[in-house]
Design an enzyme around this catalytic site. Structure first.
Site, short mmCIF file in Angstrom:
data_model
loop_
_atom_site.label_atom_id
_atom_site.label_comp_id
_atom_site.label_asym_id
_atom_site.label_seq_id
_atom_site.Cartn_x
_atom_site.Cartn_y
_atom_site.Cartn_z
N GLY A 204 -33.38 4.89 -12.15
CA GLY A 204 -32.35 5.11 -13.50
C GLY A 204 -32.35 4.22 -14.21
O GLY A 204 -31.09 3.81 -14.79
N GLY A 205 -33.58 3.63 -14.71
CA GLY A 205 -33.57 2.21 -15.53
C GLY A 205 -33.58 2.68 -16.92
O GLY A 205 -33.94 1.71 -17.76
N ASP A 252 -35.64 12.18 -9.76
CA ASP A 252 -34.50 12.23 -9.53
C ASP A 252 -33.68 11.65 -8.34
O ASP A 252 -34.26 11.60 -7.25
CB ASP A 252 -34.25 13.85 -9.38
CG ASP A 252 -32.69 14.44 -9.04
OD1 ASP A 252 -31.78 13.55 -8.89
OD2 ASP A 252 -32.48 15.41 -8.88
N HIS A 272 -21.97 2.28 -10.13
CA HIS A 272 -20.61 2.62 -10.69
C HIS A 272 -20.37 3.86 -11.45
O HIS A 272 -19.12 4.06 -11.54
CB HIS A 272 -20.45 1.31 -11.70
CG HIS A 272 -20.82 1.45 -12.99
ND1 HIS A 272 -20.54 0.56 -14.16
CD2 HIS A 272 -22.02 2.35 -13.78
CE1 HIS A 272 -21.49 0.96 -15.00
NE2 HIS A 272 -21.97 1.94 -15.01
#
Length: 368
Positions: A204-205, A252, A272
């Site tokens: 997820g960079g 994903d 988060h």
């Protein structure tokens, strides 16, 4: 530091009425600037040294001239734009910085979230306590009449809003540290000994900002692969020249991690966005791919056990904003619980010199 000291002194001296008026002053500035940006008035201000009269500005955006007078006065007193003569304006450095193509994107995102905050009383009156943890029943989805869908599903409905969100997050990323916590450079010998293993897999960079920063301390990744993973909408927008020495791949995070036995799996400002049970689900997808000496590193903010008056507000306003979209900043105790449930154990906490941001180094849980 001086700003924090000023806030503490103000907290000691202000009377309740002063507090209320100060809060409303901030709301008024935000309301005026939001209006002027969204109707196009801020883009009509000259930036070439000339100026524009209020009447001409009102005509250009088709609103009553007194609305321009009143909104401009509110932002002018804050130093946003410059009044060159009676009811005549031009851009200054601050007003240019607050246009949507600059810091204004983040401002507009904050304004959208503030609209949702205004609906929180009605949300909590009409929802069961457990609804807050349902991704499809977030306060944001409720506020726009789209319950049944997640925040990100709704966001993708509007290309313009998604572009604002992307620009805002890129701006925020630049103000969040990557370096100066976990010493990635300390893995040089290990990576060079086993270069067939990926060095860092950034899950997820986004646009590779973390891997670019890591390369400043680890040139070329010491011969190991630097792998960026994100959704197609992100990966397909990248140009090779924007991410040198980085392999961008579609992944994903709710599916099994395809890169096995990497030296480091990296989750920065990602967990988060979700509540604890979802974080466990996400981490398990990567835990299954880890080798005996793989590290899984989480970079996020830590919520302290108590609140200190006058400290920077960033952690707290961000946490409340995350509540609107089914996310949460977490305490160290919560991270311990998440890691334990996912099959990990915390090795060390690496603090930064910026706010409450930390890196949490974990490894596979050892069996006694």
């Amino acid at each position: 530091m001086a700003s924090n000291d000023t806030d503490r002194v103000r907290a000691e001296l202000e009377q309740p009425y002063d507090v209320v008026t100060r809060m409303f002053e901030n709301l008024t500035v935000c309301g005026a600037l939001n209006m002027l940006i969204r109707i196009g008035a801020m883009h009509k201000l000259p930036s070439d040294g000339t100026s524009i009269k209020a009447a001409d500005l009102a005509t250009a955006v088709n609103i009553d001239v007194t609305a321009i007078h009143r909104a401009m006065r509110v932002i002018l007193v804050q130093g946003i734009a410059t009044e060159t003569g009676p009811d005549e304006y031009t851009h200054n450095q601050l007003s240019l910085a607050l246009l949507p193509e600059a810091a204004g994107s983040f401002f507009l995102l904050c304004m959208d979230l503030s609209k949702t905050m205004g609906t929180l009383p009605e949300y909590f009156k009409t929802h069961a306590p457990e609804d807050l943890y349902d991704l499809t029943k977030s306060p944001f989805a409720f506020s726009v009449g789209k319950e049944g869908r997640s925040y990100y599903d709704v966001l993708n409905d509007d290309v313009d809003q998604r572009n604002i969100w992307n620009a805002a997050l890129q701006l925020a990323e630049k103000n969040m540290p990557v370096r100066g916590m976990f010493p990635f450079e300390s893995l040089k010998e290990q990576v060079e000994r086993e270069p067939e293993r990926a060095f860092v897999v950034d899950i997820g960079g986004g646009r590779g900002q973390s891997l670019l920063a890591i390369q400043k301390d680890c040139p070329g990744g010491f011969g190991g692969k630097l792998i960026l993973q994100d959704l197609p909408i992100v990966i397909e927008s990248l140009k090779p020249e924007e991410i040198p020495n980085i392999e961008a791949t579609v992944h994903d995070l709710f599916t099994p991690q395809p890169v096995k036995n990497a030296h480091v799996y990296f989750f920065r400002r990602l967990l988060h966005d979700f509540y604890n049970p979802v974080c466990v689900e996400i981490l398990k997808q990567t835990v299954s791919a880890m080798g005996p000496d793989s590290r899984l590193i989480v970079c996020d903010m830590l919520v302290p056990s108590r609140v200190t008056v006058g400290v920077p507000m960033q952690l707290y306003w961000l946490d409340l904003s995350l509540m609107l979209i089914s996310g949460k900043e977490k305490t160290i105790e919560e991270f311990h619980e998440i890691f334990d449930a996912a099959g990990l154990e915390l090795v060390k906490v690496y603090p930064s010199n910026v706010g409450e941001t930390v890196m949490l180094e974990t490894r596979l849980k050892r069996t006694e």
